[in-house]
Design a protein around this motif. Structure first.
Motif, PDB file in Angstrom:
ATOM      1  N   LYS A 241      77.475  37.827 -22.238  1.00 56.48           N
ATOM      2  CA  LYS A 241      77.615  39.084 -22.405  1.00 56.48           C
ATOM      3  C   LYS A 241      76.295  39.834 -21.671  1.00 56.48           C
TER       4      LYS A 241
ATOM      5  N   ASN B  76      79.455  42.334 -17.481  1.00 54.36           N
ATOM      6  CA  ASN B  76      80.340  41.569 -18.262  1.00 54.36           C
ATOM      7  C   ASN B  76      80.312  42.236 -19.597  1.00 54.36           C
ATOM      8  N   ASP B  77      81.629  42.019 -20.244  1.00 49.74           N
ATOM      9  CA  ASP B  77      81.561  42.735 -21.449  1.00 49.74           C
ATOM     10  C   ASP B  77      81.763  41.429 -22.619  1.00 49.74           C
TER      11      ASP B  77
ATOM     12  N   ASN C 250      83.980  39.471 -22.914  1.00 47.55           N
ATOM     13  CA  ASN C 250      85.507  38.936 -23.192  1.00 47.55           C
ATOM     14  C   ASN C 250      86.152  38.753 -21.745  1.00 47.55           C
TER      15      ASN C 250
ATOM     16  N   ASP D 216      86.206  40.727 -19.144  1.00 44.94           N
ATOM     17  CA  ASP D 216      86.370  41.997 -18.413  1.00 44.94           C
ATOM     18  C   ASP D 216      85.141  42.343 -18.006  1.00 44.94           C
TER      19      ASP D 216
END
Length: 119
Positions: A60, A110-111, A113, A115
């Protein structure tokens, strides 16, 4: 004891992962697994190119900026397993964002997950 020049060189070398680089791309590419804080341009491209975001970034917070420097179509593709959150909603997985206007840019993070979020 190291002198000032040696210390500055070492600080510069160790800060590189935080600083990132500006990378001119003239053909389609995929962002690297260990890359973060990179700025990609299409400077020198003679045709359309696509930057595909890594499907398995190291975590993340990985961030990339894409900057249009040549009047050619520059697309950013989240890949088959990810989507891009923009304008308050998630786009479909594997839906690319595209622009050809010089000076346009987008930064994605980037999250964690799979996405990516427009910053």
């Amino acid at each position: 004891m190291p002198n000032r020049g040696q210390i500055e060189r070492e600080l510069w070398r160790w800060s590189k992962p935080l600083r990132g680089d500006v990378l001119a791309k003239t053909a389609s590419f995929t962002t690297g697994n260990k890359e973060s804080n990179q700025t990609y341009t299409n400077l020198g491209a003679t045709g359309a190119i696509t930057g595909t975001l890594n499907q398995n970034p190291p975590g993340k917070g990985v961030r990339h900026t894409f900057f249009v420097a040549a009047t050619q179509r520059f697309s950013v593709d989240p890949g088959a397993a990810g989507g891009i959150y923009t304008r308050g909603k998630k786009q479909a997985d594997d839906a690319a964002l595209t622009c050809s206007q010089i000076g346009a840019f987008i930064t994605l993070e980037n999250d964690g997950n799979g996405d990516w979020v427009v910053i």
